[in-house]
Design an enzyme around this catalytic site. Structure first.
Site, PDB file in Angstrom:
ATOM      1  N   GLY A   1      -2.452 -13.551  -3.957  1.00 35.79           N
ATOM      2  CA  GLY A   1      -2.100 -12.449  -3.051  1.00 35.79           C
ATOM      3  C   GLY A   1      -3.280 -11.684  -2.491  1.00 35.79           C
TER       4      GLY A   1
ATOM      5  N   VAL B   1       0.834  -1.210   0.000  1.00 28.42           N
ATOM      6  CA  VAL B   1       0.000   0.000   0.000  1.00 28.42           C
ATOM      7  C   VAL B   1       0.869   1.261   0.000  1.00 28.42           C
ATOM      8  CG1 VAL B   1      -1.725   1.316   1.290  1.00 28.42           C
ATOM      9  CG2 VAL B   1      -1.905  -1.184   1.138  1.00 28.42           C
TER      10      VAL B   1
ATOM     11  N   LYS C   1     -14.334  -4.235   9.151  1.00 26.53           N
ATOM     12  CA  LYS C   1     -14.870  -3.224   8.221  1.00 26.53           C
ATOM     13  C   LYS C   1     -16.319  -2.897   8.566  1.00 26.53           C
ATOM     14  CE  LYS C   1     -11.739  -4.992   4.669  1.00 26.53           C
ATOM     15  NZ  LYS C   1     -11.604  -6.023   3.625  1.00 26.53           N
TER      16      LYS C   1
ATOM     17  N   ILE D   1     -13.575   1.838  -3.112  1.00 27.52           N
ATOM     18  CA  ILE D   1     -14.935   2.381  -3.057  1.00 27.52           C
ATOM     19  C   ILE D   1     -14.978   3.481  -1.988  1.00 27.52           C
ATOM     20  CG2 ILE D   1     -17.355   1.862  -2.604  1.00 27.52           C
ATOM     21  CD1 ILE D   1     -16.714  -1.106  -3.196  1.00 27.52           C
TER      22      ILE D   1
ATOM     23  N   ARG E   1      11.114  -1.175   7.824  1.00 30.91           N
ATOM     24  CA  ARG E   1      12.003  -2.154   8.468  1.00 30.91           C
ATOM     25  C   ARG E   1      13.241  -2.373   7.602  1.00 30.91           C
ATOM     26  NH1 ARG E   1       7.522  -5.640  10.763  1.00 30.91           N
ATOM     27  NH2 ARG E   1       7.197  -6.234   8.607  1.00 30.91           N
TER      28      ARG E   1
ATOM     29  N   ALA F   1      -6.236  19.535  -4.063  1.00 35.40           N
ATOM     30  CA  ALA F   1      -5.997  19.772  -2.631  1.00 35.40           C
ATOM     31  C   ALA F   1      -5.818  21.260  -2.332  1.00 35.40           C
ATOM     32  CB  ALA F   1      -4.766  19.001  -2.174  1.00 35.40           C
TER      33      ALA F   1
ATOM     34  N   GLY G   1      -5.654  -4.156  -3.097  1.00 32.55           N
ATOM     35  CA  GLY G   1      -4.716  -3.828  -4.172  1.00 32.55           C
ATOM     36  C   GLY G   1      -3.888  -2.605  -3.811  1.00 32.55           C
TER      37      GLY G   1
ATOM     38  N   VAL H   1     -11.804   0.400   4.444  1.00 35.60           N
ATOM     39  CA  VAL H   1     -13.027  -0.335   4.073  1.00 35.60           C
ATOM     40  C   VAL H   1     -13.186  -0.341   2.554  1.00 35.60           C
ATOM     41  CG1 VAL H   1     -15.502  -0.573   4.449  1.00 35.60           C
ATOM     42  CG2 VAL H   1     -14.113   0.604   6.161  1.00 35.60           C
TER      43      VAL H   1
ATOM     44  N   GLU I   1     -10.493   6.057   4.827  1.00 29.97           N
ATOM     45  CA  GLU I   1     -11.229   5.525   3.666  1.00 29.97           C
ATOM     46  C   GLU I   1     -10.617   4.212   3.176  1.00 29.97           C
ATOM     47  OE1 GLU I   1     -14.188   5.207   1.852  1.00 29.97           O
ATOM     48  OE2 GLU I   1     -14.157   7.397   1.863  1.00 29.97           O
TER      49      GLU I   1
END
Ligand code: HSE
Length: 453
Positions: free
Chosen positions: A205, A32, A223, A154, A63, A51, A320, A150, A147
């Site tokens: 995965g 991520v 969630k 979406i 790590r 923004a 993902g 969950v 966001e």
């Protein structure tokens, strides 16, 4: 940080010169984190335009520093100490994408105590420690945005907290775990058994580091607690969720549900009733014609019923790298827009301002009422009529009854039943009595039927 030479930030007319970049410190640079870095770099001009100021990754805790350097290059400070990111004066917002609940709690609370906003995709952390974390954030006047926790791609938290604010939410229900949805889709489509389908999901995965979180329904429960809190303005209450995974689900039930015109999905359901709210994660039958039955593979689908909007549905990838990055960066854009606002003017962490939070009770699972699917093993096909009488004697209201087309090797004939709505505790007592019936050849399987209307 990488700069797109064609769309340099300086060329954007919309940026107010007075606003300095939002400085991001990230804890964790796995799937991520790396996706977040890539998307931030690739779309930086558009993101800054939305923004109102640039969003810059300035520090990463990892790590494996050599691996991290390979991802972010030389322009980002690297450390192996997450607390350094959480407390550094040069960081405005901490993105926690390391996962887990123990150390992550300490890092997030340290960041909050140092006046930093937090963005996290860590559903377990918020499901377990959400009350403490949100209370600390209120005390220090910072945002905690999640966001990415969950159904990542979406924007369901935004839909519940902002788009649907006019509504009294009646229920929110969804397929919120991609791994189990993939497994169920393979069991149904290819006739695989559970173990073979899980092995495929792991190879691709999709599963959590500990796949028990997926297949035992825990990830979906994490969630669901966040969805329910935002839907009803209640506290995050993981312990109140009735959780059942798919490990005991038989291939035969997937096929029998299909025979009855249904599909089996692992659903998270939070429903408002007169007695309180029902919170459950369970494999359940949905009619094959229902949109939810068409959410297949590793995809997620969530439906919300509001009294004004009616039923709305949201569909997309539930996992993902860049799919989660999409949510993490949307949260960063929200944080970037907070400059100069007071906490009371912001979207509340759980959708409702603290003084307006509700204390709706949770309905005990035995009191929940719905239709059920039953699979009753019998000694002979001719036993169906006796079963009809036995169900009537036990006051189980029958809507439909059939003999299963499919027989797995080693199993005898099976009577399939769809009941009318019945209380779960009454049904359990009735099934216990039925299992002692001389024509019943083994344990009865019962699954809830969700109509979602
Ligand atoms: N293991 C999770 C899933 C990943 O399968 O949905 C995203 O939370």
């Amino acid at each position: 940080m990488y700069r797109d030479p064609v769309q340099s930030l300086e060329s954007l007319p919309v940026l107010p010169a007075a606003l300095r970049p939002l400085r991001v410190g990230m804890i964790g640079i796995g799937t991520v984190g790396a996706g977040t870095f890539r998307v931030l770099a690739r779309n930086q001009a558009q993101i800054a335009g939305r923004a109102g100021r640039p969003i810059e990754l300035v520090m990463v805790a990892a790590r494996n520093l050599a691996r991290a350097a390979g991802i972010v290059g030389g322009a980002v400070e690297l450390t192996d100490d997450p607390l350094r990111v959480a407390t550094h004066p040069g960081v405005d917002v901490v993105v926690e994408v390391a996962g887990g609940t123990g150390p992550a709690r300490d890092w997030v609370l340290a960041a909050i105590a140092h006046g930093k906003h937090v963005v996290t995709a860590n559903k377990a952390l918020l499901a377990v420690h959400g009350a403490e974390i949100f209370a600390a954030a209120r005390q220090h006047g910072v945002a905690v945005a999640y966001e990415g926790a969950v159904a990542v791609s979406i924007p369901i938290v935004k839909a519940l907290r902002e788009g649907l604010t006019a509504n009294r939410i009646e229920w929110v229900a969804g397929i919120i775990n991609g791994t189990t949805n993939f497994i169920l889709s393979r069991m149904e489509g290819e006739g695989l058994d559970f173990a073979a389908a899980l092995a495929e999901a792991q190879a691709l995965g999709y599963a959590e580091a500990d796949p028990a979180f997926d297949i035992e329904g825990i990830d979906a429960a994490h969630k669901l607690t966040l969805l329910a809190a935002n839907a009803f303005g209640t506290a995050v209450r993981l312990d109140d969720v009735q959780v059942e995974g798919i490990t005991a689900l038989q291939r035969m039930d997937v096929a029998c549900a299909r025979q009855l015109g249904h599909r089996i999905k692992l659903l998270g359901v939070a429903r408002r009733t007169d007695a309180g709210i029902e919170l459950r994660v369970q494999p359940a039958l949905v009619p094959a014609s229902h949109l939810m039955a068409h959410v297949n593979g590793s995809m997620n689908g969530i439906m919300v019923k509001g009294d004004a909007a009616g039923v709305t549905m949201y569909y997309g990838a539930g996992a993902g790298s860049e799919q989660t990055a999409s949510a993490v960066i949307a949260d960063l854009v929200d944080v970037a827009r907070l400059e100069g606002t007071h906490a009371a003017q912001r979207v509340p962490h759980l959708g409702f301002h603290h003084h307006a939070m509700s204390t709706l009770p949770v309905v005990p699972c035995g009191a929940a009422c719905s239709s059920h699917y039953l699979r009753v093993p019998v000694h002979a096909a001719g036993d169906s009529e006796a079963m009809s009488d036995a169900l009537a004697a036990q006051q189980v209201p029958v809507r439909h009854m059939a003999l299963a087309d499919m027989e797995d090797p080693g199993t005898g004939p099976q009577v399939l039943v769809l009941t009318q709505p019945v209380r779960q505790d009454s049904l359990e007592l009735a099934l216990h009595a039925l299992e002692a019936h001389p024509r019943v050849a083994g344990k009865i399987t019962a699954l809830r039927v969700e109509e979602l209307v």
